[in-house]
Design an enzyme around this catalytic site. Structure first.
Site, PDB file in Angstrom:
ATOM      1  N   GLY C 202       0.808  -1.219   0.000  1.00  0.00           N
ATOM      2  CA  GLY C 202       0.000   0.000   0.000  1.00  0.00           C
ATOM      3  C   GLY C 202       0.833   1.257   0.000  1.00  0.00           C
ATOM      4  O   GLY C 202       1.992   1.253  -0.430  1.00  0.00           O
ATOM      5  N   ASP C 227      -5.030  -8.251  -8.012  1.00  0.00           N
ATOM      6  CA  ASP C 227      -4.797  -8.167  -6.567  1.00  0.00           C
ATOM      7  C   ASP C 227      -3.587  -7.263  -6.321  1.00  0.00           C
ATOM      8  O   ASP C 227      -2.438  -7.687  -6.397  1.00  0.00           O
ATOM      9  CB  ASP C 227      -4.555  -9.574  -6.017  1.00  0.00           C
ATOM     10  CG  ASP C 227      -4.503  -9.574  -4.497  1.00  0.00           C
ATOM     11  OD1 ASP C 227      -4.651  -8.499  -3.892  1.00  0.00           O
ATOM     12  OD2 ASP C 227      -4.328 -10.662  -3.932  1.00  0.00           O
ATOM     13  N   LEU C 228      -3.867  -6.032  -6.015  1.00  0.00           N
ATOM     14  CA  LEU C 228      -2.849  -4.971  -5.935  1.00  0.00           C
ATOM     15  C   LEU C 228      -1.620  -5.363  -5.105  1.00  0.00           C
ATOM     16  O   LEU C 228      -1.736  -5.839  -3.998  1.00  0.00           O
ATOM     17  CB  LEU C 228      -3.487  -3.725  -5.311  1.00  0.00           C
ATOM     18  CG  LEU C 228      -2.628  -2.465  -5.342  1.00  0.00           C
ATOM     19  CD1 LEU C 228      -2.486  -1.937  -6.745  1.00  0.00           C
ATOM     20  CD2 LEU C 228      -3.224  -1.426  -4.423  1.00  0.00           C
ATOM     21  N   ASP C 229      -0.450  -5.123  -5.645  1.00  0.00           N
ATOM     22  CA  ASP C 229       0.820  -5.349  -4.938  1.00  0.00           C
ATOM     23  C   ASP C 229       1.041  -6.805  -4.578  1.00  0.00           C
ATOM     24  O   ASP C 229       1.909  -7.116  -3.750  1.00  0.00           O
ATOM     25  CB  ASP C 229       0.913  -4.503  -3.654  1.00  0.00           C
ATOM     26  CG  ASP C 229       0.973  -3.011  -3.949  1.00  0.00           C
ATOM     27  OD1 ASP C 229       1.219  -2.649  -5.109  1.00  0.00           O
ATOM     28  OD2 ASP C 229       0.783  -2.223  -3.019  1.00  0.00           O
ATOM     29  N   MET C 230       0.271  -7.732  -5.161  1.00  0.00           N
ATOM     30  CA  MET C 230       0.450  -9.140  -4.834  1.00  0.00           C
ATOM     31  C   MET C 230       0.761  -9.984  -6.062  1.00  0.00           C
ATOM     32  O   MET C 230       0.718 -11.200  -6.003  1.00  0.00           O
ATOM     33  CB  MET C 230      -0.800  -9.681  -4.134  1.00  0.00           C
ATOM     34  CG  MET C 230      -0.975  -9.158  -2.722  1.00  0.00           C
ATOM     35  SD  MET C 230       0.379  -9.623  -1.620  1.00  0.00           S
ATOM     36  CE  MET C 230      -0.042 -11.366  -1.340  1.00  0.00           C
TER      37      MET C 230
END
Lengths: 285, 285, 285, 285
Positions: C202, C227-230
């Protein structure tokens, strides 16, 4: 690692189809390649290969396998080496009075990180006998003096034969070996130099480093050759230092780097991941 | 960083009470110490100190401060240097045709990472004029040949005077400087050598490294001295390489290390964090 | 690197003889293997392979080669990808206002370190137009707001089609992409996160790191997924920090790590050295 | 290091003249500052200082010195700690079955790298008794079960009192401590977590790391607090890994990092180089 594996290393002139010919050889034997690595030395037009394969499905005898390999090697002008994982290499460790590299090797051996057995420990002093005893490894003290170097080395070589030694680790062994001794184990004696070779060859490298005010110190593991400290380099590492470190601090910091580069080299040698060509090594990972 | 700060660096024989005397001097001026660092060179019995202090509460003139400091220095045999943060240093960059160190310096300057102004860029070629133009920095081309070295250097030194240059960065400037030039900026010319000094001095260090089969390559930033590549080391860094890297690969990998060690040295110099004593540097962090 | 090379990557269930079958396929085509790498995922019993080969001796058409490969793939249940080095990949770079990753990519491209062409630069601001101009790369500004996100993305995707974009680099592009956009370039959008994922997901990771008093900060490059940043991690690096670094210092130190991990990921992607399997990457070196 | 030294650490609100007042205190005692370090926490406006000084010239009694310091502390609202180098700290080591951190501590102690004495080793198993015996350190086995945790901890705390334990090292001690135990040694229990905190808290961090396909693994040493794995971080380190490493390989690689970060933390604690403020540490070097 299963007992039913083998490692083939080879090098030859770089002609078309080597990977195909080698993989066919193993496929027709009934082996299954787990890992294969190549390297093309474009300057010398030389091809290097390491094949790690499962031998569980092979029904030929080892004699037959070696014969088949000799045929393949002859056809393509290959230099080859084949070792089976159930014929574990036997390692001799030579030490003097420093124990940090010795402990690191014995502990990693205990953790299963080194793919070899510890045949014996030889030292020119008896200071470290208790360490050998704690790890239950045979320890033999062979004193050395300028006058008795030849006899001492002869005695050590006899011990190595008796104990079926395949390769030798000089874990801060503070004696110079004669060419005769080195030739008996060409590219099978692993030494650690407490300097970032080729800088700081010779004695007291940490004091040399301090004098130069370097901002990194390092250590180097290499195969011992007749040309002192100039054998093929296997592994190197550096660590950051500053003006605040005295020569004694550098010695302390150096211990960490020395044990790391020596153990890494021993692991690679035991796994047949090192090939020597001219004065350089190819170290597959 | 507030404009109202100053940096005092000093060294002297290591006698009792230096920290006390220096901190009293600043306290009585009305300054407030933000950061202070010391180093005792036990071998030479020499004490080094850097004090970074807030000058907002000081009512004396700079002339008075310098006089007070001169008195303190005389009493304890100190060599001192005092610089005020509103008197920003002016940096000249010398380049030839490689642009990686130049871009790194200009970008870091733009990000506020270098505590100095870029006075001008001098080059013996005009290839990089467009980079200077993009960053709106004066660019002057001063060609050099074996016959005209003396006149060229005279011309460059004149430019430096005109542009009030305080220190010089050789960002892969591929010409050798004469002792005359170097003496004009003693310990104020920062060079980068594309090798892990003192190994691989001189030309083509990456090819030397390849020939030796080293497992790490490095770069070194240092102050230029008459003794080529042997000036006091400021910063060094290494990067891991393997047999798989050709000499050209080493050149490419080396660019990253070169720009990093040069910029780190320039930042330290601009911050007055470097002191030179004999052939070594003390670099406070 | 010669124009007459190709790269084949594949994965399949790990059965006996894959290396043999693949090397025979290339041998019979007339190709010559320069480099081949394998990886066995023992937990999933999956075999991964990358073969880089010289196509100079191949007389078949590319259509015939692709047909032959499809047959091989069908027989062994392989997923394959074949790319010829004369069909260079075309890269789009997306930026906002930070320029450090952009400069690093453009400079490495100029040095020949990235095996792809820069098709265009897209930004939601026009701050960096001058950088694009200096390197003579097309620059298109496509503003984005919460209300216009869909239209903006449609416009960008059209631009990508027009410019024949093969993969996308988010060089600190400060907008969230919709799943629609990401699905158009599955495992072909490379992002950099200024944190050592999976810690500090984040926003404001450097401030999070400071709050935790960590002694290392890092950056991560990964493929963008819904899936943000994953998304699958490609490359990570850390750098040592201390209590003496403010959040702003961490931001400055982070720039070096961000540009390095992003460029390394882009180089690997352009060379077809990355394979994605489930949520992990295999990155051959 | 001479027996005639002392270390003073303190923190207080950041007002003008602290360095001056502290250095005057030491000067007037007759002490000689060898090293002094400061840190200003600008966000909290807090000043931290560590002074290492020679006490050879001091004629006051220790009681008088402590009284003088208390007066100074009261005047400036300082929290202070003063320790004399001839009052060596006594360290307890807690272990379970893993020996790599234990060996590293015992060997570094033997080399003189840790400025403390090893009071005793406590374990919930007797597997490592032989290691303690080899290094001639008292070893006490205190079994722990869910039912007997309270009694076991009481027994251990009694042992610590008997052996005059100043601080505790959890060298991969695989039991959770209760808040009661931790409160008895606030900021004096050093733990090692085999993960790069705050990522991968809790059990099996190497398996978590493998699942995420991370390209670096790490370890963290920190002070134990009631909030498990969230105590103030002292030291962290990472090591590069790849897809080729199995979870077991990560465990083996992790051992090197774990022993290094734990020993580094122990050295810093023994030297009084760590100060804790809120949830973060200041670690002077």
């Amino acid at each position: 690692m299963s007992a039913n594996t083998a490692t083939l290393t080879l090098h030859c002139a770089d002609v078309k189809g080597i990977v195909f010919h080698v993989s066919r050889f193993i496929y027709e034997l009934g082996g299954n390649i787990i890992d294969a690595q190549q390297h093309s030395e474009t300057i010398d037009d030389r091809f290097f290969m390491r094949v790690f394969f499962d031998t569980g499905g092979i029904s030929r005898t080892r004699r037959e396998i070696h014969e088949g390999l000799a045929e393949l090697a002859a056809r393509y002008g290959m230099e080859t080496r084949l070792s089976f994982s159930d014929e574990r290499k036997r390692m001799a460790i030579m030490v003097s009075k420093y124990d940090h590299c010795l402990y690191d090797l014995l502990l990693r051996h205990q953790y299963g990180e080194i793919n070899a057995d510890t045949a014996l420990i030889v030292s020119n002093h008896n200071d470290l006998e208790h360490v050998a005893a704690n790890f239950r490894v045979p320890f033999v003290c062979v004193p050395v003096s300028a006058d008795t170097r030849a006899e001492s080395e002869t005695r050590v070589l006899e011990l190595f034969r008796t104990h079926h030694v395949d390769f030798v680790v000089m874990a801060r062994y503070m004696q110079i070996l004669t060419p005769l001794f080195i030739d008996a184990y060409t590219h099978r004696i692993i030494n650690v130099h407490h300097g970032f070779l080729p800088a700081f060859k010779g004695a007291k490298p940490y004091h040399q480093a301090y004098e130069h005010g370097v901002k990194l110190i390092g250590a180097t593991s290499h195969y011992a050759t007749a040309d002192l400290d100039m054998g093929p380099i296997i592994e190197q590492e550096t660590i950051r230092v500053s003006h605040a470190h005295s020569p004694n601090d550098l010695v302390a910091l150096g211990r960490d780097v020395e044990r790391k580069v020596l153990s890494t080299a021993v692991q690679a040698h035991a796994d047949d991941r090192i090939m020597v060509y001219r004065r350089r090594t190819i170290v597959f990972r």
